[in-house]
Enzyme design. Structure first.
Site, mmCIF file in Angstrom:
data_model
loop_
_atom_site.group_PDB
_atom_site.id
_atom_site.type_symbol
_atom_site.label_atom_id
_atom_site.label_comp_id
_atom_site.label_asym_id
_atom_site.label_seq_id
_atom_site.Cartn_x
_atom_site.Cartn_y
_atom_site.Cartn_z
ATOM 1 N N ASP A 181 0.901 -1.144 0.000
ATOM 2 C CA ASP A 181 0.000 0.000 0.000
ATOM 3 C C ASP A 181 0.941 1.195 0.000
ATOM 4 O OD1 ASP A 181 -1.415 2.289 0.872
ATOM 5 O OD2 ASP A 181 -2.985 1.005 1.675
ATOM 6 N N HIS A 182 1.087 1.839 -1.143
ATOM 7 C CA HIS A 182 2.209 2.783 -1.265
ATOM 8 C C HIS A 182 2.060 3.982 -0.322
ATOM 9 C CE1 HIS A 182 -0.407 5.066 -4.010
ATOM 10 N NE2 HIS A 182 0.428 6.060 -3.905
ATOM 11 N N HIS A 244 -5.740 2.877 1.242
ATOM 12 C CA HIS A 244 -4.959 4.025 1.704
ATOM 13 C C HIS A 244 -5.624 4.745 2.872
ATOM 14 C CE1 HIS A 244 -2.951 3.120 -1.933
ATOM 15 N NE2 HIS A 244 -3.657 3.866 -2.744
HETATM 16 C C1 BG6 Z 1 -3.580 4.664 -6.355
HETATM 17 C C2 BG6 Z 1 -4.924 4.729 -6.986
HETATM 18 O O1 BG6 Z 1 -3.515 3.589 -5.443
HETATM 19 O O2 BG6 Z 1 -3.306 5.866 -5.661
HETATM 20 C C3 BG6 Z 1 -5.027 5.918 -7.906
HETATM 21 O O3 BG6 Z 1 -5.186 3.538 -7.714
HETATM 22 C C4 BG6 Z 1 -4.622 7.183 -7.195
HETATM 23 O O4 BG6 Z 1 -6.349 6.046 -8.443
HETATM 24 C C5 BG6 Z 1 -3.291 7.008 -6.494
HETATM 25 O O5 BG6 Z 1 -4.553 8.225 -8.148
HETATM 26 C C6 BG6 Z 1 -2.962 8.187 -5.643
HETATM 27 O O6 BG6 Z 1 -1.643 8.075 -5.187
HETATM 28 P P1 BG6 Z 1 -0.779 9.369 -4.817
HETATM 29 O O7 BG6 Z 1 0.474 8.807 -4.265
HETATM 30 O O8 BG6 Z 1 -0.616 10.133 -6.090
HETATM 31 O O9 BG6 Z 1 -1.587 10.111 -3.824
#
Ligand code: BG6
Length: 496
Positions: A181-182, A244
């Site tokens: 989960d980045h 997230h």
């Molecule tokens: C991803 C989603 O996990 O996270 C995307 O699939 C979203 O739809 C993205 O745009 C948002 O990541 P960040 O790091 O740009 O906030």
């Protein structure tokens, strides 16, 4: 300390994720001297590439997507020596022996057996098959050195997530599985633990006695950016809330960990997920709001509505915005609402968490000061601003006792001038090489998070929306989302 010898095999080697995130992240780790001394990355795919053409392809990607594209000269050549390509058909069990042969070759080259990491940067429907076929290789039985990295989405709903976890569990030990989960790799998100548990100041007031409510906003200005095909199977709740946002909520809501050991942190987080009140299907309307953006104008540019996006059904019921009011049923949080919202094509790109404290118990100032009397508020900006603000009352200088809300601000960029905070994927890839699963999702966390969102998903799917599209691009989402929080006498917080 650099991690031990490692080889990363990337399924989906010529794909989007590898180009936009993984290779740029590995390149930055290389520049910062974090890569193992004995290291290799192997792109896997069906297309034919010579190593050199594959590297050229990645070079272009780094030029386009890396925050450090200015540092390509000279360094890229050294980095690209670690990169090679292996053509294989992931559907054909026979071709997996090529992986074992590669590992053997690296073993000889390194003079030791490296960590073998399989990164599945592929469409979710391919994950079970690749995981199973990999499982037939002897190296996957090495529970100490072989790891598999799986990207979200982990399943489409509770049932499919349980099936996927069940399948992975037959092949791998839980310790070998890294579910990414980045958001957990973001600096500002990791800092929530430091803020809460490295300071004596906050923890005593971090509970229902002092906190009125919590808000989490993750807003994006972009639409679905050509990902209509994926998004039609997903929607804001599955794409952002199930993972997230619930993870952010866990970090705000969790009890103090005894150590930073992976399972200790994950136990504390899963306790939060299990304590989130399950919304009854028939009550979803009072707790959750969905939205979809229409066509319109944003920053003087005409933008398509969601239903006009490529690969999107012109009558689609998929939500591009979701707002939910959650409660955590435990001693710490009973009756404290956690309002969360997320959406595409919104007014501002911003991810912030707001902790709103209760009012001071007694007001002793002259009546005319009361207008500007605001309760304390802690705002954690995750991105793009990276700061933490504590709002408190001050006396405005002058002959009258006039109160004035002021902010005490910790800004990353002022405090840490080098401005080199690593990106999420850098941190997470390094963690995988080091065998540290703290910032990754355990199977029971995924399961518990699905249980939280399933009633909403089911209620929404059972009752298609009648008012879609219901918000203009460039707005803060549908009016009902304002109403959801206004009913409790509050507003959504945005930064000035
Ligand atoms: C991803 C989603 O996990 O996270 C995307 O699939 C979203 O739809 C993205 O745009 C948002 O990541 P960040 O790091 O740009 O906030």
């Amino acid at each position: 300390n650099r991690p031990p010898a490692s080889v990363i095999f990337i399924f989906g080697g010529s794909g989007d994720l590898n180009q936009r995130k993984l290779i740029p992240a590995l390149y930055n780790l290389f520049l910062d001297e974090w890569l193992p001394e004995k290291f290799a990355v192997v792109g896997l795919g069906r297309t034919h590439y010579e190593d050199e053409t594959f590297r050229g392809h990645l070079y272009e990607a780094v030029q386009q997507f890396s925050r450090r594209k200015g540092e390509l000269n000279g360094h890229w050549k050294d980095f690209s020596n670690y990169v090679s390509y292996l053509q294989m058909d992931a559907e054909d069990q026979e071709s997996y022996h090529k992986i074992s042969e590669r590992v053997k070759a690296f073993e000889e080259q390194f003079g030791e057996h490296p960590n073998v990491i399989f990164y599945l940067a592929v469409a979710p429907q391919l994950v079970p098959d690749i995981a199973t076929k990999l499982g037939a290789l002897n190296i996957c039985k090495d529970t100490r050195c072989t790891r598999i990295v799986v990207e979200k989405p982990f399943g489409h709903d509770l049932k499919s997530a349980q099936e996927l976890n069940g399948l992975l569990a037959q092949i791998y030990d839980e310790d070998q599985i890294y579910r990414i989960d980045h958001y957990l790799g973001k600096e500002t998100v990791q800092n929530i633990l430091a803020l809460r548990f490295a300071n004596a100041l906050f923890e005593p007031i971090w509970n229902r006695n002092y906190i009125d409510y919590v808000q989490i906003t993750v807003a994006e200005t972009v639409g679905v950016e050509g990902r209509g095909g994926y998004y039609e199977q997903s929607g804001a709740l599955r794409d952002m809330v199930q993972n997230h946002i619930l993870q952010l909520l866990c970090m705000i809501g969790m009890e103090a960990p005894v150590s930073f050991e992976a399972n200790e942190i994950r136990n504390k987080k899963v306790d939060v997920l299990n304590a989130i009140r399950k919304i009854k299907k028939e009550e979803v309307q009072s707790y959750a709001v969905r939205g979809q953006y229409s066509e319109g104008w944003m920053q003087a540019k005409e933008v398509k509505g969601y239903r006009q996006e490529e690969k999107v059904d012109p009558h689609s019921s998929i939500e591009t915005f979701a707002a939910v009011k959650f409660y955590i049923d435990n001693w710490r949080w009973q009756d404290v609402p956690f309002y969360v919202r997320t959406g595409k094509a919104m007014h501002q790109k911003t991810s912030i968490i707001t902790i709103q404290f209760k009012r001071a118990p007694h007001y002793a100032f002259p009546p005319e000061a009361a207008d500007t009397w605001r309760p304390n508020r802690l705002t954690i900006s995750i991105q793009p601003e990276m700061d933490i603000r504590l709002r408190f009352q001050a006396k405005r200088p002058g002959q009258t006792m006039t109160l004035n809300p002021v902010d005490m601000i910790f800004s990353y960029h002022d405090a840490y001038e080098d401005g080199h905070e690593p990106e999420a994927y850098e941190t997470l890839l390094l963690d995988v090489m080091e065998g540290n699963a703290t910032q990754f999702m355990r199977a029971d966390q995924v399961d518990a998070a699905w249980k939280v969102v399933m009633p909403i998903i089911e209620a929404w799917e059972a009752r298609p929306p009648v008012d879609f599209p219901n918000y203009a691009p460039g707005s803060w989402g549908p009016e009902d989302a304002e109403a959801l929080i206004a009913r409790d006498g509050h507003n959504w917080v945005t930064l000035p």
